[in-house]
Design a protein around this motif. Structure first.
Motif: not given
Ligand SMILES: Nc1ncnc2c1ncn2[C@@H]1O[C@H](COP(=O)(O)OP(=O)(O)OP(=O)(O)O)[C@@H](O)[C@H]1O
Ligand SMILES: [Mg+2]
Length: 386
Positions: A170-172, A237-240
């Motif tokens: 969930g870091t983005g 490729l997510d979770e590679i």
């Molecule tokens: N910097 C940011 N500003 C605004 N929204 C954000 C930001 N970072 C993440 N989000 C929001 O938080 C949620 C999680 O982000 P995202 O899915 O990109 O994380 P992830 O790292 O791929 O997570 P995971 O490891 O669980 O797959 C999404 O809804 C995303 O839009």
């Protein structure tokens, strides 16, 4: 019903194919040479081109290359009376969907046309979905770490360089991948995501590379893989690190050769795909434990992006809180919301194991559940610590 262009200098072939396809309900346009075909394609949209290898004014393969390089979103089926394996192989390498010998048999033609149209439909659907609700958040953050990330995204996006994104849950990471795609020269091409953790090991290869009809029990039809669907575009490729080792070996080969074979197939298909990969695991450890191939890692890790945990960029917390409160109060029509000072202090000390996603969920919940404008700590904690 689809629009189909037939390019052939033999009028009897045009008329035979036209009749077959019209009976199937399609609209068919004829072109007797390459120049007419190109002229038609620049002014009209078709889903499929059926293209003779031998044309009076140019080589059909050259025309195929022109069609591919101008980015026309149509599938191409090659036909030839002087069919040779060599040309068939070359044309599929150049991106033709199929190769049929003249005169085409009714069944063969209809099956191939249907499959080719399905391919175009999937690609178009992908592009449409992407445009509809592609990202649901702007990338918020002014902390040094986020500024650095935004700078890397900007510089890397326009290149075709591979990007490897690391960071906790969930870091983005996905937001970063999509931002790169949106700023890239491929932004009007497909963005295809594969969640490697969600696909069982025995299906991942077929998911990535496609399969031929009958290649395994349950493979009732030829199916395109994600690499082919992403052709000319971007593959995420997510979770590679959760990908099976067998699939990792194949991905490595595709990255090296820019071509692949479908499962159960022996024809080679060339693909032009920009790969962005992400993982939330400790890569060094995954390599050490033999779960992730080091050579694949070096291929993918051309531009590394590490997204830090939310607790490591606390200066962004307030911005994110403000952004989500505004977003959700507008979305749910609740009127403005604010956090009390105590609530904000509490959030600043909270460790955020679920990072931005966790914050986002909590903000949406309090916006909906708390009727007051100011959200007090007791309300926040109620939702927060069940
Ligand atoms: N910097 C940011 N500003 C605004 N929204 C954000 C930001 N970072 C993440 N989000 C929001 O938080 C949620 C999680 O982000 P995202 O899915 O990109 O994380 P992830 O790292 O791929 O997570 P995971 O490891 O669980 O797959 C999404 O809804 C995303 O839009
Ligand atoms: Mg993700």
């Amino acid at each position: 019903m689809a629009r189909i262009l037939i390019v052939d200098d033999e009028e009897n072939i045009i008329s035979t194919i036209t009749h077959i396809l019209q009976d199937e309900g399609h609209v068919v346009f004829p072109a007797l040479n390459g120049a007419d075909a190109l002229n038609f394609l620049t002014k009209n949209e078709v889903e499929l081109v059926i293209l003779d290898v031998w044309l009076p004014d140019m080589n059909g393969l050259d025309l195929l290359e022109k069609i591919r390089s101008t980015g026309i979103e149509a599938s191409v089926i090659m036909i030839s009376g002087h069919g040779s394996i060599d040309i068939a192989v070359r044309s599929t390498r150049m991106g033709a969907f199929d190769f049929i010998e003249k005169p085409p048999s009714l069944d063969r033609l209809i099956t191939s046309v249907n499959n080719a149209l399905e391919q175009v439909r999937l690609r178009k659907e992908n592009i449409k979905l992407k445009k509809m609700s592609f990202v649901d958040d702007e990338m918020i953050g002014l902390s040094p770490a986020m500024q650095e990330i935004k700078g890397v995204i900007k510089r890397a996006a326009k290149t075709n360089a591979r990007v490897f994104i690391t960071g906790g849950n969930g870091t983005g990471k996905e937001l970063v991948a999509k931002a790169i795609f949106q700023l890239s020269n491929r932004s009007d091409k497909p963005f295809v995501k594969v969640n490697c953790a969600a696909i069982p090991g025995e299906l991942i290869e077929s998911e990535l590379f496609g399969h031929e009809k009958g290649s395994f029990t349950g493979a009732l039809n030829r199916r395109m893989g994600k690499f082919e669907l992403a052709d000319t575009g971007t593959l995420f490729l997510d979770e590679i690190c959760d990908m099976s080792l067998a699939a990792q070996a194949k991905v490595l080969r595709v990255l090296q050769e820019q071509e692949l074979e479908r499962v159960g197939g022996n024809e080679t298909v060339s693909v032009d795909v920009r790969v962005i990969a992400a993982t939330n695991v400790d890569v060094a450890k995954a390599i050490e434990e033999g779960k992730f191939r080091e050579d694949l890692y070096y291929r993918l890790n051309v531009i590394p992006v590490h997204v830090p945990r939310l607790s490591e960029r606390s200066s962004d917390l307030e911005l994110l809180v403000g952004y989500f409160l505004k977003k959700f109060s507008e979305e749910h029509g609740t009127g403005e919301k604010k956090l009390s000072k105590e609530s904000m202090d509490f959030l600043k000390k909270y460790p955020w194991p679920g990072n931005v996603r966790e914050l986002k969920n909590i903000m949406e919940r309090v916006v909906i559940m708390v009727p007051d404008e100011v959200i007090e700590l007791s309300e926040l904690k109620k939702k927060h610590e069940p």
